[in-house]
Design a protein around this motif. Structure first.
Motif, PDB file in Angstrom:
ATOM      1  N   LEU A 171      14.623  49.849  20.669  1.00  0.00           N
ATOM      2  CA  LEU A 171      15.198  51.186  20.731  1.00  0.00           C
ATOM      3  C   LEU A 171      16.321  51.175  21.756  1.00  0.00           C
ATOM      4  CD1 LEU A 171      12.136  53.635  20.746  1.00  0.00           C
ATOM      5  CD2 LEU A 171      13.810  53.341  18.919  1.00  0.00           C
ATOM      6  N   PRO A 172      17.517  51.700  21.396  1.00  0.00           N
ATOM      7  CA  PRO A 172      18.607  51.746  22.377  1.00  0.00           C
ATOM      8  C   PRO A 172      18.302  52.764  23.472  1.00  0.00           C
ATOM      9  CG  PRO A 172      19.224  52.924  20.382  1.00  0.00           C
ATOM     10  CD  PRO A 172      17.917  52.250  20.085  1.00  0.00           C
ATOM     11  N   ALA A 173      18.891  52.547  24.625  1.00  0.00           N
ATOM     12  CA  ALA A 173      18.659  53.458  25.745  1.00  0.00           C
ATOM     13  C   ALA A 173      19.047  54.881  25.406  1.00  0.00           C
ATOM     14  CB  ALA A 173      19.438  52.965  26.965  1.00  0.00           C
ATOM     15  N   GLY A 174      20.053  55.049  24.530  1.00  0.00           N
ATOM     16  CA  GLY A 174      20.478  56.391  24.156  1.00  0.00           C
ATOM     17  C   GLY A 174      19.426  57.174  23.398  1.00  0.00           C
ATOM     18  N   ALA A 175      18.412  56.480  22.862  1.00  0.00           N
ATOM     19  CA  ALA A 175      17.338  57.162  22.135  1.00  0.00           C
ATOM     20  C   ALA A 175      16.127  57.425  23.011  1.00  0.00           C
ATOM     21  CB  ALA A 175      16.935  56.331  20.922  1.00  0.00           C
ATOM     22  N   ILE A 176      16.235  57.109  24.317  1.00  0.00           N
ATOM     23  CA  ILE A 176      15.109  57.241  25.240  1.00  0.00           C
ATOM     24  C   ILE A 176      15.438  58.308  26.273  1.00  0.00           C
ATOM     25  CG2 ILE A 176      13.622  56.015  26.868  1.00  0.00           C
ATOM     26  CD1 ILE A 176      14.351  53.429  25.401  1.00  0.00           C
ATOM     27  N   SER A 177      14.461  59.138  26.575  1.00  0.00           N
ATOM     28  CA  SER A 177      14.667  60.259  27.486  1.00  0.00           C
ATOM     29  C   SER A 177      14.361  59.856  28.928  1.00  0.00           C
ATOM     30  CB  SER A 177      13.759  61.417  27.073  1.00  0.00           C
ATOM     31  OG  SER A 177      13.753  62.432  28.051  1.00  0.00           O
ATOM     32  N   PRO A 178      15.010  60.515  29.889  1.00  0.00           N
ATOM     33  CA  PRO A 178      14.609  60.314  31.288  1.00  0.00           C
ATOM     34  C   PRO A 178      13.265  60.970  31.608  1.00  0.00           C
ATOM     35  CG  PRO A 178      16.383  61.920  31.136  1.00  0.00           C
ATOM     36  CD  PRO A 178      16.226  61.352  29.773  1.00  0.00           C
ATOM     37  N   ALA A 179      12.796  61.840  30.715  1.00  0.00           N
ATOM     38  CA  ALA A 179      11.468  62.432  30.876  1.00  0.00           C
ATOM     39  C   ALA A 179      10.452  61.554  30.137  1.00  0.00           C
ATOM     40  CB  ALA A 179      11.448  63.852  30.317  1.00  0.00           C
ATOM     41  N   ARG A 180       9.275  61.482  30.644  1.00  0.00           N
ATOM     42  CA  ARG A 180       8.236  60.643  30.035  1.00  0.00           C
ATOM     43  C   ARG A 180       7.933  61.109  28.620  1.00  0.00           C
ATOM     44  NH1 ARG A 180       2.281  59.380  32.736  1.00  0.00           N
ATOM     45  NH2 ARG A 180       1.459  58.107  31.021  1.00  0.00           N
ATOM     46  N   CYS A 181       7.866  60.157  27.680  1.00  0.00           N
ATOM     47  CA  CYS A 181       7.571  60.494  26.292  1.00  0.00           C
ATOM     48  C   CYS A 181       7.031  59.250  25.591  1.00  0.00           C
ATOM     49  CB  CYS A 181       8.821  61.005  25.570  1.00  0.00           C
ATOM     50  SG  CYS A 181      10.172  59.817  25.520  1.00  0.00           S
ATOM     51  N   TRP A 182       6.519  59.442  24.391  1.00  0.00           N
ATOM     52  CA  TRP A 182       6.046  58.330  23.588  1.00  0.00           C
ATOM     53  C   TRP A 182       7.194  57.790  22.750  1.00  0.00           C
ATOM     54  CZ3 TRP A 182       1.804  55.467  23.902  1.00  0.00           C
ATOM     55  CH2 TRP A 182       0.699  55.979  24.589  1.00  0.00           C
ATOM     56  N   LEU A 183       7.406  56.480  22.833  1.00  0.00           N
ATOM     57  CA  LEU A 183       8.428  55.798  22.040  1.00  0.00           C
ATOM     58  C   LEU A 183       7.741  55.054  20.905  1.00  0.00           C
ATOM     59  CD1 LEU A 183      10.591  54.250  24.902  1.00  0.00           C
ATOM     60  CD2 LEU A 183      10.798  56.513  23.840  1.00  0.00           C
ATOM     61  N   ARG A 184       8.338  55.137  19.714  1.00  0.00           N
ATOM     62  CA  ARG A 184       7.739  54.536  18.526  1.00  0.00           C
ATOM     63  C   ARG A 184       8.615  53.387  18.049  1.00  0.00           C
ATOM     64  NH1 ARG A 184       8.057  56.299  12.815  1.00  0.00           N
ATOM     65  NH2 ARG A 184       6.188  55.548  11.716  1.00  0.00           N
ATOM     66  N   PHE A 185       8.033  52.196  17.997  1.00  0.00           N
ATOM     67  CA  PHE A 185       8.725  50.992  17.538  1.00  0.00           C
ATOM     68  C   PHE A 185       8.129  50.587  16.188  1.00  0.00           C
ATOM     69  CE2 PHE A 185       8.958  51.154  22.082  1.00  0.00           C
ATOM     70  CZ  PHE A 185      10.218  50.665  22.414  1.00  0.00           C
ATOM     71  N   THR A 186       8.943  50.547  15.146  1.00  0.00           N
ATOM     72  CA  THR A 186       8.471  50.164  13.813  1.00  0.00           C
ATOM     73  C   THR A 186       9.095  48.839  13.413  1.00  0.00           C
ATOM     74  OG1 THR A 186      10.227  51.434  12.729  1.00  0.00           O
ATOM     75  CG2 THR A 186       8.145  52.566  13.133  1.00  0.00           C
ATOM     76  N   PHE A 187       8.351  48.084  12.637  1.00  0.00           N
ATOM     77  CA  PHE A 187       8.781  46.745  12.248  1.00  0.00           C
ATOM     78  C   PHE A 187       9.195  46.743  10.777  1.00  0.00           C
ATOM     79  CE2 PHE A 187       5.560  46.413  15.566  1.00  0.00           C
ATOM     80  CZ  PHE A 187       6.313  45.786  16.559  1.00  0.00           C
ATOM     81  N   PRO A 188      10.454  46.405  10.474  1.00  0.00           N
ATOM     82  CA  PRO A 188      10.916  46.401   9.075  1.00  0.00           C
ATOM     83  C   PRO A 188      10.054  45.521   8.178  1.00  0.00           C
ATOM     84  CG  PRO A 188      12.761  46.157  10.595  1.00  0.00           C
ATOM     85  CD  PRO A 188      11.526  46.029  11.414  1.00  0.00           C
ATOM     86  N   THR A 189       9.645  44.380   8.692  1.00  0.00           N
ATOM     87  CA  THR A 189       8.711  43.506   7.973  1.00  0.00           C
ATOM     88  C   THR A 189       7.456  43.370   8.833  1.00  0.00           C
ATOM     89  OG1 THR A 189      10.548  42.272   6.981  1.00  0.00           O
ATOM     90  CG2 THR A 189       8.370  41.253   6.904  1.00  0.00           C
ATOM     91  N   PRO A 190       6.449  44.200   8.582  1.00  0.00           N
ATOM     92  CA  PRO A 190       5.258  44.179   9.436  1.00  0.00           C
ATOM     93  C   PRO A 190       4.566  42.817   9.398  1.00  0.00           C
ATOM     94  CG  PRO A 190       5.313  46.161   8.082  1.00  0.00           C
ATOM     95  CD  PRO A 190       6.381  45.256   7.564  1.00  0.00           C
ATOM     96  N   PRO A 191       4.210  42.268  10.549  1.00  0.00           N
ATOM     97  CA  PRO A 191       3.515  40.982  10.575  1.00  0.00           C
ATOM     98  C   PRO A 191       2.044  41.143  10.184  1.00  0.00           C
ATOM     99  CG  PRO A 191       3.741  41.822  12.801  1.00  0.00           C
ATOM    100  CD  PRO A 191       4.495  42.771  11.917  1.00  0.00           C
ATOM    101  N   LEU A 192       1.501  40.120   9.556  1.00  0.00           N
ATOM    102  CA  LEU A 192       0.096  40.126   9.158  1.00  0.00           C
ATOM    103  C   LEU A 192      -0.745  39.584  10.309  1.00  0.00           C
ATOM    104  CD1 LEU A 192      -2.061  40.502   6.946  1.00  0.00           C
ATOM    105  CD2 LEU A 192      -1.621  38.127   6.259  1.00  0.00           C
ATOM    106  N   LEU A 193      -1.699  40.382  10.776  1.00  0.00           N
ATOM    107  CA  LEU A 193      -2.585  39.994  11.863  1.00  0.00           C
ATOM    108  C   LEU A 193      -4.010  39.854  11.345  1.00  0.00           C
ATOM    109  CD1 LEU A 193      -1.327  42.235  14.814  1.00  0.00           C
ATOM    110  CD2 LEU A 193      -0.339  40.120  13.889  1.00  0.00           C
ATOM    111  N   GLN A 194      -4.768  38.976  11.971  1.00  0.00           N
ATOM    112  CA  GLN A 194      -6.135  38.700  11.556  1.00  0.00           C
ATOM    113  C   GLN A 194      -7.136  39.427  12.450  1.00  0.00           C
ATOM    114  OE1 GLN A 194      -6.677  36.958   8.753  1.00  0.00           O
ATOM    115  NE2 GLN A 194      -4.436  36.715   8.565  1.00  0.00           N
ATOM    116  N   ALA A 195      -8.317  39.654  11.910  1.00  0.00           N
ATOM    117  CA  ALA A 195      -9.380  40.311  12.673  1.00  0.00           C
ATOM    118  C   ALA A 195      -9.879  39.400  13.791  1.00  0.00           C
ATOM    119  CB  ALA A 195     -10.530  40.684  11.742  1.00  0.00           C
ATOM    120  N   ASP A 196     -10.277  40.024  14.893  1.00  0.00           N
ATOM    121  CA  ASP A 196     -10.890  39.316  16.033  1.00  0.00           C
ATOM    122  C   ASP A 196     -10.050  38.136  16.508  1.00  0.00           C
ATOM    123  OD1 ASP A 196     -13.259  40.931  16.171  1.00  0.00           O
ATOM    124  OD2 ASP A 196     -13.945  39.949  14.347  1.00  0.00           O
ATOM    125  N   THR A 197      -8.751  38.325  16.522  1.00  0.00           N
ATOM    126  CA  THR A 197      -7.806  37.293  16.946  1.00  0.00           C
ATOM    127  C   THR A 197      -6.876  37.881  17.999  1.00  0.00           C
ATOM    128  OG1 THR A 197      -7.884  36.298  14.743  1.00  0.00           O
ATOM    129  CG2 THR A 197      -6.029  35.682  16.151  1.00  0.00           C
TER     130      THR A 197
END
Length: 508
Positions: A283-309
């Motif tokens: 996320l570019p700094a211009g999309a981030i606030s000086p006030a505390r907030c939740w930032l959402r990062f999405t992955f164009p190609t989501p990686p496959l993760l395994q259970a209990d790993t």
């Protein structure tokens, strides 16, 4: 029975059985592009004095019995189950209806918490069920959404609803039309296609969002000093899977005016530290606030993760460190996320922060492929208790959120998935004669299989009238009169003794 039909009656376990002890005629059949066979109306009458026929005992026993209606050639053209029995003698009537039955009940409600006002997140009670009713008719759930109340009240309301609705009891009603002769009992069966049973179950998957999302109180700089906070890594591990990691959230803010970007990488584990990067988002700094907030990062190609790993979320800035312009994250030091820990890069090694008991304020969201979720919804664990499985005849791309809140039925969830493709092409689903849910792509505009004349009669391009066993709903048809350009999707088709087989134009 009126030609051209015959009916195969079955017991609830699918074994053949004798037909009902009263003559029944097909009054109407309908099919829909959504689901295939939709409704069948069967009607008949008999003398009330006929020995051996006990309507109050027969009607509940007839409910949920499967049937297959065949045309004159013996080909299956409609299939489903008895959903409702209506009976009338004189001006009085009674109805036995599975729609009103619920043999498995839960309550979702907001618990009362005494603050400045009543507040609270919604929670589910455990299910209460009637095992005898489930064994007889199948699992039919309902979720009661209620306003804020105490847990004991929610449980009491749940149990009371189950007592009232676990079995299909007779309900009085006033039938339309003229009264039947005094000694005649008129019976009408309303049958539904198997697609409707996807509304019997509410799928709930309580996991799929993980992390430490309560508000942390300790600030943690990022990108301020080399070899102390220019690289951070939060360990993660999920007890379910495999799944696709769709997004990561960080509680953060700007300090000063950094001009670069905040970067999150998903990394494999290498000996207890971040290894190979599997995906990255920023996320570019211009999309981030000086006030505390939740930032959402999405992955164009989501990686496959395994259970209990174990995996790692490696966090950095894209530019150089700066003591005046940097990013601020938040953490807690009481081990709030036991499945992982926060580490930092010292310039030569990854070291634990605060003795290995600190975790970032973060979350991650799991995804499932859209195709896998469709098959799951049609499986016996969820809505497909009467289905034989699911078959995909079209490529199904995209993803679905792993978490499912449990307040909508399998059919409602499935409809969203059918309409939710990224290629803009809608999918259609129907239940075949073998009770298999078949999912296919909606035909293209130029894929025209049928013609519709001004009376609604459906014909093949060579002029022959459509037959009951033909695949009609979900196909495209062109109007022969020529006043409407293009082709329309056959959304609904019906058969009646008077009108025969027709496209139900202008009808819902």
């Amino acid at each position: 029975m009126n030609a051209p039909f015959s009916i195969d009656w079955q017991q609830r376990d699918g074994q053949p059985c004798l037909p009902p002890a009263l003559p029944l005629e097909v009054e109407r059949l309908t099919w829909r592009a959504e689901g295939g066979p939709s409704t069948a109306l069967l009607g008949g009458s008999l003398d009330a004095r006929r020995a051996g026929f006990n309507l109050p005992a027969w009607a509940p026993d007839a409910l949920r019995r499967p049937l297959v209606i065949r045309d004159a050639a013996g080909e299956a053209c409609w299939w489903g189950y008895v959903a409702r029995v209506e009976a009338r003698q004189g001006a009085a009537g009674a109805v036995f209806d599975l729609e009103r039955m619920a043999n498995r009940v839960a309550v979702v409600y907001a618990p009362r918490i005494k603050e400045t006002r009543w507040i609270g997140e919604r929670v589910f009670t455990p299910w209460a069920e009637n095992a005898a009713s489930i064994a007889r008719y199948g699992r039919k759930e309902t979720v009661l959404a209620l306003p804020p109340l105490e847990e004991s009240q929610a449980l009491a309301l749940r149990d009371a609803h189950l007592r009232r609705s676990a079995l299909p009891a007779a309900q009085p009603f006033t039938p339309p039309g003229a009264a039947a002769p005094g000694d005649e009992v008129q019976v009408r069966l309303v049958c539904r296609g198997w697609w409707s049973t996807l509304d019997w179950v509410y799928p709930r998957i309580a996991f799929g969002w993980d992390g430490f999302s309560e508000s942390a109180q300790t600030s943690q700089s990022l990108g301020r000093m080399l070899n102390s906070d220019h690289l951070l890594a939060q360990g993660i591990r999920a007890g379910y899977g495999p799944f696709y990691l769709g997004e990561v959230g960080l509680s953060a803010r700007l300090v000063g005016t950094p001009g670069d970007a905040l970067v999150v990488e998903v990394c494999a584990d290498a000996g207890g530290a971040p290894g190979t990067a599997l995906a990255s988002a920023s996320l570019p700094a211009g999309a981030i606030s000086p006030a505390r907030c939740w930032l959402r990062f999405t992955f164009p190609t989501p990686p496959l993760l395994q259970a209990d790993t174990p995996y790692w979320l490696r966090v950095s800035r894209s530019g150089a460190v700066n003591t005046s312009h940097y990013y601020q994250l938040f953490r807690e030091g009481s081990d709030p996320y036991p499945a992982g820990k926060l580490r930092y890069w010292s310039g030569s090694a990854w070291l634990d922060l605060a003795g290995g008991t600190s975790d970032l304020n973060f979350y991650f969201g799991a995804l499932q492929t859209r195709a896998a979720r469709m098959v799951e919804l049609a499986g016996s664990a969820f809505g497909g208790q009467f289905l034989s499985g699911a078959r995909l005849l079209a490529a199904v791309g995209g993803y679905a959120t792993y978490f499912c809140d449990g307040v909508r039925t399998c059919r409602q969830e499935l409809l969203d998935l059918l309409n939710g493709g990224t290629d803009g092409r809608r999918l259609l689903a129907g239940v075949g004669a073998a009770r298999e849910l078949v999912i296919a792509a909606e035909p293209e505009e130029d894929e025209v299989d049928w013609l519709i004349d001004p009376r609604g009669v459906i014909r093949a391009p060579d002029g022959r009238a459509a037959r009951l066993g033909d695949t009609l709903v979900g196909r495209r048809a062109r109007f022969t009169a020529g006043w409407l350009d293009g082709a329309a999707l056959l959304q609904r088709v019906e058969w009646t003794p008077r009108g025969g087989l027709r496209a139900a134009l202008g009808m819902p």
